[in-house]
Design a protein around this motif. Structure first.
Motif, PDB file in Angstrom:
ATOM      1  N   PRO A 139       0.957  -1.199   0.206  1.00  0.00           N
ATOM      2  CA  PRO A 139       0.142   0.582  -0.209  1.00  0.00           C
ATOM      3  C   PRO A 139       1.114   0.776   0.005  1.00  0.00           C
ATOM      4  CG  PRO A 139      -0.129  -0.901   2.248  1.00  0.00           C
ATOM      5  CD  PRO A 139       0.667  -1.730   0.954  1.00  0.00           C
ATOM      6  N   TYR A 141       0.426   5.579  -0.195  1.00  0.00           N
ATOM      7  CA  TYR A 141      -0.090   7.218  -0.611  1.00  0.00           C
ATOM      8  C   TYR A 141       0.810   7.943  -0.245  1.00  0.00           C
ATOM      9  CZ  TYR A 141      -3.392   3.803   1.407  1.00  0.00           C
ATOM     10  OH  TYR A 141      -4.787   2.512   2.111  1.00  0.00           O
ATOM     11  N   VAL A 144      -1.912   9.277   3.013  1.00  0.00           N
ATOM     12  CA  VAL A 144      -2.917   9.159   3.650  1.00  0.00           C
ATOM     13  C   VAL A 144      -3.770   9.472   4.112  1.00  0.00           C
ATOM     14  CG1 VAL A 144      -1.530   8.553   6.350  1.00  0.00           C
ATOM     15  CG2 VAL A 144      -3.244   6.681   4.508  1.00  0.00           C
ATOM     16  N   LYS A 179      -3.483  -0.628   4.579  1.00  0.00           N
ATOM     17  CA  LYS A 179      -2.941   0.438   4.908  1.00  0.00           C
ATOM     18  C   LYS A 179      -1.358  -0.249   5.724  1.00  0.00           C
ATOM     19  CE  LYS A 179      -6.696   3.703   5.184  1.00  0.00           C
ATOM     20  NZ  LYS A 179      -7.306   2.108   5.257  1.00  0.00           N
ATOM     21  N   HIS A 183       1.065   4.278   7.914  1.00  0.00           N
ATOM     22  CA  HIS A 183      -0.178   5.191   7.728  1.00  0.00           C
ATOM     23  C   HIS A 183      -1.348   5.010   8.247  1.00  0.00           C
ATOM     24  CE1 HIS A 183       1.657   3.541   3.402  1.00  0.00           C
ATOM     25  NE2 HIS A 183       1.302   5.001   4.104  1.00  0.00           N
ATOM     26  N   ASN A 184      -1.685   3.728   9.198  1.00  0.00           N
ATOM     27  CA  ASN A 184      -2.450   3.298  10.527  1.00  0.00           C
ATOM     28  C   ASN A 184      -2.051   4.822  11.933  1.00  0.00           C
ATOM     29  OD1 ASN A 184      -3.692   0.960   9.257  1.00  0.00           O
ATOM     30  ND2 ASN A 184      -1.802   0.294  10.083  1.00  0.00           N
TER      31      ASN A 184
END
Length: 190
Positions: A139, A141, A144, A179, A183-184
């Motif tokens: 993943p 981004y 994000v 994610k 990201h989280n």
């Protein structure tokens, strides 16, 4: 204090409980335990969304969730069905669910918006890249938070265009769905 949601995975391969509640009786008992512990919403799902999970046939998913929803109706909690299939959502709403929790945010079955609108149900839209089988495949981004926000804004528009009043559309940024850990954490931080 916000309403607490208890999750009941009626699957043999749940990421959180490993299949402890596949039996409808065990799932109902777990739902009652969650209500006693303070859950105001019970989210019943019959298809695993863990990374790498295989899809489940509509009939199998419906057979897993509908008996549990019927038996938990009147438990003191609002019932949510975790599904991205219109046929399962319709059966769950008829069985007493008041919320549809769609991890695909209407991408798999846009007609879920109309079902929720007709039933006066709440619709939860979640952000996820890909599907459970592919979501953790690298993943990436640009930003994000901006990407998730843009996606959810567009999906809210689709839900409202499908007849769901905006105040009955809830959003979920999809922590852990497509994610990385960074990201989280960025989503939680911002």
């Amino acid at each position: 204090m916000p309403d607490l949601m208890g999750v009941i995975n009626v699957t043999p391969d749940s990421f959180s409980d490993g299949g402890l509640y596949l039996d409808p009786g065990a799932a109902v008992a777990r739902g009652r335990e969650l209500v006693a512990a303070g859950a105001a919403i019970l989210d019943v799902g019959g298809e695993s969304t863990r990374p790498g999970a295989d899809p489940v046939d509509v009939a199998v998913e419906r057979e897993r969730v509908v008996p549990v929803i019927e038996r938990l109706r009147g438990s003191g909690a609002r019932i949510s069905v975790d599904t991205s299939k219109a046929e399962v959502a319709a059966a769950a709403l008829a069985a007493g669910a008041e919320i549809v929790n769609d991890v695909t945010a209407l991408r798999a079955a846009p007609e879920i918006a109309g079902l929720c609108a007709d039933a006066g149900a709440t619709l939860i839209l979640m952000h996820m890249r890909g599907n459970p089988r592919t979501m953790q495949d690298d993943p990436v981004y640009g930003d994000v938070v901006a990407d998730v926000k843009s996606f959810l804004a567009e999906r809210i528009e689709r839900a409202v265009a499908g007849g769901v009043p905006e105040e009955r559309v809830w959003i979920d940024p999809g922590i852990g769905f497509g994610k990385t850990l960074d990201h989280n954490l960025e989503l939680l931080r911002r």
